[in-house]
Design an enzyme around this catalytic site. Structure first.
Site, mmCIF file in Angstrom:
data_model
loop_
_atom_site.group_PDB
_atom_site.id
_atom_site.type_symbol
_atom_site.label_atom_id
_atom_site.label_comp_id
_atom_site.label_asym_id
_atom_site.label_seq_id
_atom_site.Cartn_x
_atom_site.Cartn_y
_atom_site.Cartn_z
ATOM 1 N N ASP A 3 0.451 -1.248 0.320
ATOM 2 C CA ASP A 3 -0.435 -0.430 -0.055
ATOM 3 C C ASP A 3 0.725 1.441 0.057
ATOM 4 O O ASP A 3 2.407 1.006 0.617
ATOM 5 C CB ASP A 3 -0.870 -0.481 1.301
ATOM 6 C CG ASP A 3 -1.413 0.914 1.098
ATOM 7 O OD1 ASP A 3 -3.040 1.116 0.511
ATOM 8 O OD2 ASP A 3 -1.422 1.955 2.015
ATOM 9 N N GLU A 24 0.214 5.660 0.790
ATOM 10 C CA GLU A 24 -0.092 6.738 1.285
ATOM 11 C C GLU A 24 0.954 7.879 0.352
ATOM 12 O O GLU A 24 2.313 7.694 -0.246
ATOM 13 C CB GLU A 24 -0.112 6.613 2.281
ATOM 14 C CG GLU A 24 -0.845 5.903 3.406
ATOM 15 C CD GLU A 24 -1.571 6.019 3.244
ATOM 16 O OE1 GLU A 24 -2.549 7.175 2.571
ATOM 17 O OE2 GLU A 24 -2.000 4.389 3.474
ATOM 18 N N HIS A 28 -5.338 4.051 6.486
ATOM 19 C CA HIS A 28 -5.107 5.524 5.205
ATOM 20 C C HIS A 28 -2.891 5.628 6.365
ATOM 21 O O HIS A 28 -2.130 7.165 5.286
ATOM 22 C CB HIS A 28 -5.335 6.812 5.773
ATOM 23 C CG HIS A 28 -7.138 6.561 5.079
ATOM 24 N ND1 HIS A 28 -7.341 6.342 3.819
ATOM 25 C CD2 HIS A 28 -7.921 6.398 5.627
ATOM 26 C CE1 HIS A 28 -8.381 6.453 3.553
ATOM 27 N NE2 HIS A 28 -9.176 6.935 4.617
ATOM 28 N N ASP A 65 -2.912 -0.637 5.851
ATOM 29 C CA ASP A 65 -2.934 -0.584 5.061
ATOM 30 C C ASP A 65 -2.766 -2.124 4.699
ATOM 31 O O ASP A 65 -3.909 -3.160 3.438
ATOM 32 C CB ASP A 65 -3.181 0.488 4.079
ATOM 33 C CG ASP A 65 -4.581 1.363 5.195
ATOM 34 O OD1 ASP A 65 -5.316 1.564 6.275
ATOM 35 O OD2 ASP A 65 -4.913 2.800 3.876
#
Length: 223
Positions: A14, A16, A154, A159
């Site tokens: 994942d 961000e 998040h 995540d």
């Protein structure tokens, strides 16, 4: 219940990011990834990434990642160099994989490493397997399947870990609901591309085929 038929490790990742569009200059600000082997998380990778510019207040609010935190983080080239070593040649999984794939491709371009990527997507598989869910956000699916939440959404590693737990649950449901036996990475990718309106009947057919096919391999991340 038989274990997931997996002959090679898989990485669930994942990112961000500073925004939605790497083609418009958005960059990764945090990487989280977990290495799966035989339905267990056996290794982890996590790092903040300094994108080289300030992120918006909106991104700070959504992620909890502040500009002060990023100012002390290592630059993208350094982190991505370490991350490529962690990825090795393993196949990848992400929730809404097209998003993470686009950013990984962009960051690899910055690193000067153009390589084809082999991705599976928990969101696309969930659309076929769980047609009545109100939406297919990771948080919604985690709660829908009663998967314990012990981390903050998040943030990249949290995540990635929750997407991995969803991946495991999807495999469990495919076996219990449809009678799948040999579930390979390539089969999971195929399920994510089934016609949504015909998914139930197609899953029954795929399950029948899986009971007669020999176990395959997951394939490599890089060609």
């Amino acid at each position: 219940m038989q274990p997931f038929s997996q002959t090679e490790p898989i990485i669930v990742l994942d990112f961000e990011t500073t925004g939605l569009y790497p083609a418009k200059g958005d960059r990764v600000i945090e990487i989280g990834a977990v290495l799966l082997r035989e339905q267990k998380i056996v290794d982890r990778f996590q790092s903040l990434v300094n994108p080289g510019f300030f992120v918006s207040r909106e991104i700070e609010t959504i992620t909890g990642i502040t500009n002060a935190m990023l100012s002390e983080a290592p630059p993208a080239l350094e982190v991505m160099g370490q991350f490529v070593k962690f990825l090795d040649s393993h196949p990848l999984v992400a929730h809404n994989a097209s998003f993470d794939r686009s950013f990984l491709e962009a960051e690899l371009d910055h690193l000067g490493k153009k390589r084809p990527l082999n991705f599976g997507c928990t969101l696309q598989i969930a659309r076929r397997l769980y047609p009545d869910v109100i939406n297919y956000k990771l948080e919604t699916l985690i709660r829908y399947k009663n998967i314990p939440v012990n981390s903050q959404f998040h943030r990249a590693l949290a995540d990635a870990e929750m997407a991995a737990l969803l991946w495991f649950k999807i495999i469990e449901d495919l076996k219990s609901q449809f009678g799948f036996e040999n579930i390979t990475f390539d089969l999971m990718k195929k399920i994510g591309k089934l016609n949504k309106d015909l998914a139930f009947d197609l899953l029954l057919k795929e399950a029948e085929d899986s009971r007669t096919d020999q176990i395959g391999t997951t394939g490599n991340l890089f060609g």
